[in-house]
Design a protein around this motif. Structure first.
Motif, PDB file in Angstrom:
ATOM      1  N   TYR A 163      25.229 -12.706 -21.355  1.00  0.00           N
ATOM      2  CA  TYR A 163      25.289 -11.784 -20.219  1.00  0.00           C
ATOM      3  C   TYR A 163      26.624 -11.906 -19.487  1.00  0.00           C
ATOM      4  O   TYR A 163      27.210 -10.895 -19.073  1.00  0.00           O
ATOM      5  N   VAL A 164      27.143 -13.138 -19.351  1.00  0.00           N
ATOM      6  CA  VAL A 164      28.429 -13.344 -18.678  1.00  0.00           C
ATOM      7  C   VAL A 164      29.550 -12.636 -19.440  1.00  0.00           C
ATOM      8  O   VAL A 164      30.375 -11.928 -18.850  1.00  0.00           O
ATOM      9  N   ILE A 165      29.589 -12.815 -20.761  1.00  0.00           N
ATOM     10  CA  ILE A 165      30.612 -12.155 -21.577  1.00  0.00           C
ATOM     11  C   ILE A 165      30.451 -10.638 -21.502  1.00  0.00           C
ATOM     12  O   ILE A 165      31.431  -9.892 -21.330  1.00  0.00           O
ATOM     13  N   ALA A 166      29.224 -10.169 -21.634  1.00  0.00           N
ATOM     14  CA  ALA A 166      28.981  -8.722 -21.616  1.00  0.00           C
ATOM     15  C   ALA A 166      29.361  -8.114 -20.274  1.00  0.00           C
ATOM     16  O   ALA A 166      29.841  -6.970 -20.217  1.00  0.00           O
ATOM     17  N   HIS A 167      29.149  -8.860 -19.189  1.00  0.00           N
ATOM     18  CA  HIS A 167      29.542  -8.375 -17.860  1.00  0.00           C
ATOM     19  C   HIS A 167      31.053  -8.212 -17.773  1.00  0.00           C
ATOM     20  O   HIS A 167      31.551  -7.189 -17.273  1.00  0.00           O
TER      21      HIS A 167
END
Length: 291
Positions: A163-167
């Motif tokens: 989720y952090v990377i995708a954000h």
């Protein structure tokens, strides 16, 4: 999250061995990483530091030899492979989504660094946290952030990490679409409170785009395992401005929000996850009180 054995991105710039060596206990570096979390979350670093005061000390790190290279395999090599797979997934998903809209997706690079890094947006230490630099269209992350996200904020799990990377890649999408430039220009013409509101809208849209990625990644590769969605929602909840402020100050100041409340972050990520429609996340046309 199912990711082992899948394609890794070619757009990884691994600079972990270029930074200062970590020897023995991290000591003062712990404070830097805590500040990194605060910056990423849009919180006052002092708030997060207050939360951390009574937590156990960090564990010793791997020793390095004299020229700065690790004497043993780096403990986060598997994590580096993981983020490379996540980045590859975002590349395929966003290439397809842009093509459907008649546009061309330019893939960002993901820079892995340790302690400090120089980007086109300037010099950054670990205190910058994971960030996207529009000037060079690159995402930057010190993988130590993930351990602290788990230990300090109670947001563990590989899908929370994805989720952090995708954000951050969501911010790249916003940059390619001209959204970021427009928001930054508008922020220069308004007061601090309105500028913060624009920042919240931008960040919530990046959460939405992370959800859009997850929707299509699940359709293409069936990446989700039991508990993965809960991991992402837990991470979104843990990093809400209201939750952080309540934990650290005992009070909430909505005018100072820059990333959105826990409920807002969960809502917009979930909307992207359910719809998979990159056009359904216009956080700028919604009344601010209805975000």
């Amino acid at each position: 999250m199912r990711w082992q054995g899948r394609r890794q991105s070619d757009n990884i710039d691994d600079r972990r061995s270029a930074g200062p060596a970590r020897v023995g206990l991290r000591g003062g570096l712990v404070v830097v990483v805590i500040a990194a979390i605060a910056v990423f979350l849009g919180a006052d670093p002092r708030d997060v530091l207050r939360i951390m005061q009574n937590l156990p000390a960090p564990q010793p790190q791997v020793q390095v030899d004299g020229d700065g290279r690790n004497a043993a395999p780096q403990p986060d090599d598997e994590l580096a492979e993981f983020v490379s797979v996540v980045l590859a997934d975002t590349e395929e998903v966003w290439t397809e989504q842009f093509a459907r809209a008649g546009k061309t997706y330019r893939k960002p690079k993901l820079v892995l660094f340790r302690d400090q890094v120089r980007s086109a947006c300037g010099f950054a230490s670990a205190a910058s946290g994971p960030f996207y630099c529009p000037a060079d269209q690159q995402v930057y992350i010190d993988l130590a952030f993930y351990q602290d996200m788990k230990d300090k904020l109670g947001a563990p799990g590989d899908f929370a990490q994805a989720y952090v990377i995708a954000h951050e890649v969501g911010h790249h999408v916003q940059n390619l679409l001209g959204v970021s430039e427009d928001v930054h220009a508008r922020q220069q013409r308004v007061d601090k409170v309105e500028a913060n509101e624009l920042s919240v809208r931008l960040e919530l849209q990046a959460d939405f785009l992370a959800g859009v990625w997850a929707h299509h990644a699940e359709q293409k590769w069936q990446i989700l395992e039991q508990g993965d969605i809960e991991e992402a929602l837990n991470a979104a909840t843990a990093i809400g401005d209201d939750r952080l402020q309540q934990q650290s100050r005992g009070t909430v100041v909505p005018e100072s929000f820059t990333h959105g409340t826990s409920q807002q972050r969960v809502r917009w990520f979930t909307r992207g996850l359910k719809t998979g429609d990159m056009n359904a996340g216009d956080t700028f046309s919604v009344r601010y009180s209805d975000l």
